[in-house]
Design a protein around this motif. Structure first.
Motif, short mmCIF file in Angstrom:
data_model
loop_
_atom_site.label_atom_id
_atom_site.label_comp_id
_atom_site.label_asym_id
_atom_site.label_seq_id
_atom_site.Cartn_x
_atom_site.Cartn_y
_atom_site.Cartn_z
N MET A 1 0.90 -1.11 -0.05
CA MET A 1 -0.11 -0.13 0.15
C MET A 1 0.85 1.46 -0.15
O MET A 1 2.06 1.34 0.36
CB MET A 1 -0.77 0.04 1.30
CG MET A 1 -1.89 1.27 1.12
SD MET A 1 -3.08 1.09 2.43
CE MET A 1 -4.31 -0.01 1.62
N THR A 2 0.51 2.28 -0.74
CA THR A 2 1.16 3.43 -0.61
C THR A 2 1.57 4.05 0.43
O THR A 2 0.41 4.44 1.28
CB THR A 2 0.41 4.46 -1.74
OG1 THR A 2 -0.83 4.34 -1.44
CG2 THR A 2 0.78 4.08 -3.18
N ASN A 16 -3.94 -1.57 -6.22
CA ASN A 16 -4.73 -1.90 -5.18
C ASN A 16 -6.10 -2.08 -5.35
O ASN A 16 -6.98 -2.82 -5.48
CB ASN A 16 -4.17 -1.45 -3.86
CG ASN A 16 -4.68 -1.69 -2.63
OD1 ASN A 16 -5.93 -1.76 -2.65
ND2 ASN A 16 -4.10 -1.89 -1.87
N GLN A 55 -17.41 -6.57 1.90
CA GLN A 55 -18.34 -5.62 1.50
C GLN A 55 -19.67 -5.64 2.07
O GLN A 55 -20.20 -4.47 2.53
CB GLN A 55 -18.12 -5.12 0.03
CG GLN A 55 -16.87 -4.76 -0.58
CD GLN A 55 -16.60 -4.65 -1.87
OE1 GLN A 55 -17.57 -5.09 -2.71
NE2 GLN A 55 -15.67 -3.88 -2.46
N GLY A 77 -9.73 4.87 2.64
CA GLY A 77 -9.32 4.04 1.48
C GLY A 77 -10.59 3.55 1.00
O GLY A 77 -10.88 2.29 0.80
N THR A 78 -11.38 4.29 0.33
CA THR A 78 -12.66 4.11 -0.40
C THR A 78 -12.66 2.85 -1.34
O THR A 78 -13.50 2.11 -1.46
CB THR A 78 -13.08 5.32 -0.94
OG1 THR A 78 -13.48 6.22 0.33
CG2 THR A 78 -14.28 5.20 -1.92
N GLY A 79 -11.53 3.09 -2.28
CA GLY A 79 -11.41 2.21 -3.33
C GLY A 79 -12.55 2.59 -4.54
O GLY A 79 -13.24 3.55 -4.35
N ASP A 99 -9.32 8.83 -0.13
CA ASP A 99 -8.58 7.80 -0.77
C ASP A 99 -7.40 8.87 -1.31
O ASP A 99 -7.37 9.97 -1.45
CB ASP A 99 -9.23 7.22 -1.99
CG ASP A 99 -8.48 5.84 -2.39
OD1 ASP A 99 -9.13 4.86 -1.89
OD2 ASP A 99 -7.43 5.90 -2.81
N ASN A 100 -6.10 8.23 -1.50
CA ASN A 100 -4.92 9.20 -1.99
C ASN A 100 -4.72 8.54 -3.49
O ASN A 100 -3.93 9.08 -3.92
CB ASN A 100 -3.70 8.59 -1.20
CG ASN A 100 -3.17 7.35 -1.36
OD1 ASN A 100 -3.94 6.60 -1.77
ND2 ASN A 100 -1.98 7.23 -0.89
N ALA A 123 -6.81 12.47 0.10
CA ALA A 123 -5.88 12.67 1.26
C ALA A 123 -5.35 11.16 1.84
O ALA A 123 -5.54 10.14 1.08
CB ALA A 123 -6.65 12.89 2.50
N ASP A 124 -3.94 11.35 2.03
CA ASP A 124 -3.07 10.06 2.59
C ASP A 124 -3.37 9.89 4.08
O ASP A 124 -3.07 10.80 4.85
CB ASP A 124 -1.68 10.44 2.39
CG ASP A 124 -0.79 9.24 2.75
OD1 ASP A 124 -1.31 8.28 3.16
OD2 ASP A 124 0.45 9.53 2.30
N PHE A 125 -3.91 8.61 4.40
CA PHE A 125 -4.54 8.36 5.73
C PHE A 125 -3.32 8.32 6.56
O PHE A 125 -3.41 8.04 7.68
CB PHE A 125 -5.70 7.47 5.77
CG PHE A 125 -5.31 6.00 5.26
CD1 PHE A 125 -4.33 5.41 5.55
CD2 PHE A 125 -6.46 5.70 4.47
CE1 PHE A 125 -4.22 4.16 5.16
CE2 PHE A 125 -6.27 4.49 3.79
CZ PHE A 125 -5.13 3.80 4.12
N GLY A 150 -12.19 -0.60 5.59
CA GLY A 150 -12.45 -2.00 4.74
C GLY A 150 -11.13 -2.29 3.99
O GLY A 150 -10.68 -1.65 3.07
C1 LIG Z 1 -7.89 -2.74 -0.94
S1 LIG Z 1 -8.56 -1.32 -1.46
C2 LIG Z 1 -10.16 -1.40 -0.43
C3 LIG Z 1 -11.20 -0.51 -0.87
C4 LIG Z 1 -12.57 -0.59 0.03
N1 LIG Z 1 -12.10 -0.08 1.31
C5 LIG Z 1 -13.02 -1.99 0.15
O1 LIG Z 1 -13.20 -2.49 1.30
O2 LIG Z 1 -13.29 -2.65 -1.06
C6 LIG Z 1 -7.74 0.07 -0.51
C7 LIG Z 1 -7.73 1.41 -0.94
O3 LIG Z 1 -6.88 2.11 -0.04
C8 LIG Z 1 -6.42 3.36 -0.86
N2 LIG Z 1 -5.18 3.59 -0.02
C9 LIG Z 1 -4.00 3.06 0.20
N3 LIG Z 1 -3.15 3.69 0.71
C10 LIG Z 1 -3.65 4.85 1.15
C11 LIG Z 1 -3.33 5.85 2.09
N4 LIG Z 1 -2.06 5.92 2.45
N5 LIG Z 1 -4.06 6.94 1.80
C12 LIG Z 1 -5.19 6.80 1.49
N6 LIG Z 1 -5.95 5.92 0.83
C13 LIG Z 1 -5.07 4.76 0.49
C14 LIG Z 1 -6.24 2.75 -2.22
O4 LIG Z 1 -5.93 3.66 -3.18
C15 LIG Z 1 -7.28 1.92 -2.34
O5 LIG Z 1 -8.35 2.26 -2.97
#
Ligand SMILES: C[S@@+](CC[C@H](N)C(=O)[O-])C[C@H]1O[C@@H](n2cnc3c(N)ncnc32)[C@H](O)[C@@H]1O
Length: 263
Positions: A1-2, A16, A55, A77-79, A99-100, A123-125, A150
């Motif tokens: 993950m970033t 991801n 989900q 991390g909405t996706g 989400d970032n 935003a970067d969480f 999630g």
């Molecule tokens: C595995 S997906 C999960 C999507 C959704 N929450 C679900 O349950 O289906 C993870 C999401 O977290 C986001 N993400 C990863 N690192 C992040 C960060 N540091 N800050 C914000 N979002 C991030 C990714 O871009 C991706 O959209």
């Protein structure tokens, strides 16, 4: 993950959010994502079912939180959003979809069609100060918030930093809705899943045991029926019809689900 900043589009590297999108039947993905996802699914045919069940759990948990009076949520991390969208499960609530990834944020903006003050937040969480500053433009941080995590903590090498930031900054009455890859339900499967993710999809996955999750969430009270590895999580005040998406037979998933409360 970033770990930091924003993720820009690179269609040649599996991503991801888009791998998740493909595994759960979505169309917002590229060849590199499909190739990585096909590897994962050939090694773990149960993945589409487990991700989909994760989900569905999140939707049940949000519906319950909405009924308990939580009216503002942050989905970290909405996706790429899939219908039905989370905010539909808590009518009248305000949402920050965070989400970032710039592509995810653009899709979310187009798909969710938010009103009533809800927003997609880029935003970067892992940067708590900046995250909470941005959340403060959308949500009232002085009141309880339902935070959806999630399938995000299991992609962090050090999830404690994010959990600690949430523990420190969220007001009592706030809740966390968590899905997290399990290392100890089916250890062989989880080991193989971790290896496939890390080697084939180049996304570091960190499945954890129930003991590790308990200690990670030590500042939080686990809501009944608990953090469970089966597809059985039901809202404590389940109403008729609420459980229609719960399998009649226990499944054997590799993901833990649960809700915790900040008392
Ligand atoms: C595995 S997906 C999960 C999507 C959704 N929450 C679900 O349950 O289906 C993870 C999401 O977290 C986001 N993400 C990863 N690192 C992040 C960060 N540091 N800050 C914000 N979002 C991030 C990714 O871009 C991706 O959209």
């Amino acid at each position: 993950m970033t770990g930091g900043r924003f993720v820009r589009l690179n269609p040649f590297v599996a991503n991801n959010a888009r791998v998740f999108d493909y595994v759960t039947g979505g169309k917002d993905n590229y060849d590199a994502d499909r190739e990585a996802a096909d590897w994962l699914m050939s090694a773990h045919p149960q993945l589409p079912r487990d991700f989909t069940k994760a989900q569905e759990f999140t939707r049940r948990a949000v519906r319950w939180l909405g009924r308990t009076g939580i009216d503002q949520f942050a989905d970290l991390g909405t996706g790429i959003p899939r219908q039905p969208y989370l905010h539909e499960y808590a009518p009248g609530s305000r949402w920050a979809y965070v989400d970032n990834d710039l592509v995810v944020a653009a899709h979310a903006q187009a798909l969710l069609q938010l009103g009533d003050g809800s927003q997609v937040v880029l935003a970067d969480f892992t940067e708590a100060d900046r995250l909470f500053e941005k959340l403060g433009h959308v949500l009232d941080l002085a009141r309880p918030i339902g935070v959806v995590l999630g399938s995000v903590l299991d992609f962090l090498a050090k999830p404690a930093q994010l959990v600690e930031a949430l523990t420190d900054r969220l007001t009592p009455g706030s809740h966390l809705v968590i899905s997290h890859a399990a290392s100890d339900i089916w250890p062989e499967r989880s080991d193989a899943l971790e290896r496939t993710f890390n080697e084939r999809a180049r996304m570091e996955l960190f499945p954890r045991s129930s003991e590790e999750l308990r200690s990670l969430l030590a500042g939080w009270t686990v809501v009944a029926p608990g953090i469970m590895g089966v597809d059985r999580w039901q809202a404590p005040d389940m109403e008729p019809g609420d459980g229609r998406d719960i399998a009649s037979e226990p499944l054997d998933p590799v993901i833990y689900h649960g809700v915790t409360a900040r008392l």
